[in-house]
Design a protein around this motif. Structure first.
Motif, mmCIF file in Angstrom:
data_model
loop_
_atom_site.group_PDB
_atom_site.id
_atom_site.type_symbol
_atom_site.label_atom_id
_atom_site.label_comp_id
_atom_site.label_asym_id
_atom_site.label_seq_id
_atom_site.Cartn_x
_atom_site.Cartn_y
_atom_site.Cartn_z
ATOM 1 N N ALA A 1 38.792 40.555 42.034
ATOM 2 C CA ALA A 1 38.857 39.850 43.235
ATOM 3 C C ALA A 1 37.468 39.744 44.210
ATOM 4 O O ALA A 1 37.230 38.983 44.805
ATOM 5 C CB ALA A 1 39.990 40.329 44.302
ATOM 6 N N ILE B 1 50.838 40.097 48.713
ATOM 7 C CA ILE B 1 49.989 39.730 49.712
ATOM 8 C C ILE B 1 50.528 40.550 50.862
ATOM 9 O O ILE B 1 51.801 40.528 51.232
ATOM 10 C CB ILE B 1 50.022 38.133 50.041
ATOM 11 N N THR C 1 43.605 36.445 52.022
ATOM 12 C CA THR C 1 44.090 36.011 50.942
ATOM 13 C C THR C 1 44.591 34.663 51.220
ATOM 14 O O THR C 1 44.718 33.884 50.257
ATOM 15 C CB THR C 1 45.078 36.997 50.128
ATOM 16 N N TYR D 1 49.977 36.211 40.713
ATOM 17 C CA TYR D 1 48.585 36.316 41.331
ATOM 18 C C TYR D 1 47.206 35.884 40.399
ATOM 19 O O TYR D 1 46.425 35.476 40.871
ATOM 20 C CB TYR D 1 48.371 37.895 41.425
ATOM 21 N N HIS E 1 43.309 41.554 49.675
ATOM 22 C CA HIS E 1 42.491 41.213 50.479
ATOM 23 C C HIS E 1 41.295 42.174 50.961
ATOM 24 O O HIS E 1 40.444 41.450 51.418
ATOM 25 C CB HIS E 1 43.411 40.783 51.804
ATOM 26 N N ILE F 1 38.701 41.069 48.505
ATOM 27 C CA ILE F 1 38.047 40.170 48.656
ATOM 28 C C ILE F 1 37.111 40.113 50.144
ATOM 29 O O ILE F 1 35.878 39.831 49.956
ATOM 30 C CB ILE F 1 38.970 39.042 49.137
#
Length: 411
Positions: free
Chosen positions: A11, A56, A63, A175, A390, A393
């Motif tokens: 990610a 999430i 995300t 995912y 997240h 990311i």
């Protein structure tokens, strides 16, 4: 000569590559696995069942922008937790459950000197308090952590600093569909493990496992910190001592997952069940096409389940589910799967946690090196977003922006 090489197509690496590509950089991602996603890994044999990252975390997590752009379906995951002792599910008003919630809240609300969760609970409860072991298991399960190392102060602080909102959510499409959307259009080489990084200011040369060399002006490293701890890849010259110390200060947590499939549901509806059995936690999987229960354990319990091997772990899981829900569960059994993330050669663990005395190791690891080597991944995330997709990311985008700023460009 590439503009940027990114090691790792999880990610973090994918998020960074998208931002850098949009800013006009020529980017290639090198991924050791035969798939993208890293610690995101969906099994589609019975619908979408997550063998790695599953939720999430929060309705404000970054995300969501990518999930919505990919038109993926999601479902909220409830927050009601049940407890089981000796194979029996406790009623919600049971005093034992109330005691566990109270001890957990005391850790989550802790404001004090740095000490481990094991030390804190020893101060909060008598040694013979039966709620202490299951509270410790709950905490270590969440963090994949060792109770003697997990920092109570950091645990509480990270929850206070979290800005990702409320709730948890399943991606019904899996995912891995999010990973596919993030990877679309990027230059990615699979089965391309990096053995060595030779570097000087403004130039890096990477040697792949099979001997091929690649060159770039800048490098972004997104591999799990556990690989860096093992010297994978190696760096010549070696990373500065402060960086090496930070890498070794960040512990990688251990997680095993036991996915169990059934031809029909043979249990009452529930959200999550914490048990004192050998399988620590159970929850139903929302995206599965057949009824599926996920057994999850972290830290010491994860090691114990991994040591059983898949066949024995599944048998233990069925025994405990039969005790919890009755013999009809075993009769409906279709199959299952054990995933031990600590045994995965390209992760060597699940996600990081914050240890007593770790200090600013995450920030030290995240800092750019000589305007040439940049670092991202959930181990570099701060502000309550460690150990999450997240967070990974956000770290990739942060590193990409740093790279662009240092090369006199902004996104």
């Amino acid at each position: 000569m590439h503009d940027v090489i990114i090691i790792g197509a999880g990610a973090s690496g994918l998020a960074a590559a998208r931002l850098l590509t949009a800013a006009g950089r020529e980017v290639v991602l090198l991924e050791a696995r035969d798939r993208t996603g890293g610690r995101i890994w969906t099994d589609y044999s019975h619908g979408a069942v997550e063998l790695g990252a599953e939720f999430i975390h929060g309705d404000q997590a970054c995300t969501w922008a990518d999930v919505e752009a990919a038109n993926l379906r999601t479902r909220p995951w409830g927050s009601r937790r049940f407890f089981a002792r000796g194979g029996q599910i406790l009623p919600t008003n049971d005093p034992f459950a109330a005691r566990v919630f109270a001890l957990y809240a005391a850790v989550a609300d802790y404001r004090g000197p740095d000490l481990s969760v094991a030390q804190l609970l020893a101060r909060l409860a008598p040694a013979n308090d039966p709620a202490v072991p299951i509270t410790l298991r709950w905490l270590c399960n969440l963090e994949g952590a060792e109770p003697e190392r997990l920092s109570a102060a950091a645990y509480a602080r990270e929850r206070e600093q979290s800005s990702n909102g409320e709730g948890n959510f399943h991606i019904l499409d899996g995912y891995s569909r999010l990973v596919e959307a993030m990877a679309a259009g990027l230059q990615i080489r699979l089965n391309a493990p990096v053995r060595e990084v030779r570097w000087e200011r403004g130039a890096v040369t990477l040697t792949l496992e099979h001997g091929e060399s690649l060159e770039a002006s800048r490098l972004l490293v997104t591999v799990p910190v556990s690989l860096l701890q093992a010297g994978v890849p190696s760096f010549t010259p070696e990373l500065p001592a402060t960086r090496r110390a930070a890498i070794h200060a960040i512990p990688m947590g251990q997680v095993t997952k036991v996915a169990v499939w059934f031809e029909r549901q043979r249990w009452p509806d529930f959200t999550v069940l914490s048990s004192d059995g050998r399988i620590a936690t159970w929850w139903p999987v929302a995206g599965a096409s057949t009824p599926t229960l996920m057994g999850y354990q972290g830290g010491p319990t994860a090691r114990a389940v991994a040591a059983m091997g898949e066949a024995d772990a599944l048998e233990v899981a069925l025994d405990e589910l039969t005790q919890l829900f009755g013999p009809a569960v075993r009769a409906a059994y279709l199959g299952g799967r054990l995933v031990d993330w600590n045994a995965d050669p390209w992760s060597r663990g699940a996600y990081t946690y914050s240890a007593v005395g770790m200090g600013a190791a995450r920030a030290t690891l995240a800092a750019p090196l000589d305007d040439t080597i940049f670092f991202a991944g959930e181990a570099t995330a701060e502000g309550g977003h460690i150990a999450t997709v997240h967070g990974a990311i956000e770290s990739g985008r942060r590193a990409a922006r740093e790279l662009l700023m240092m090369s006199s460009d902004t996104p």
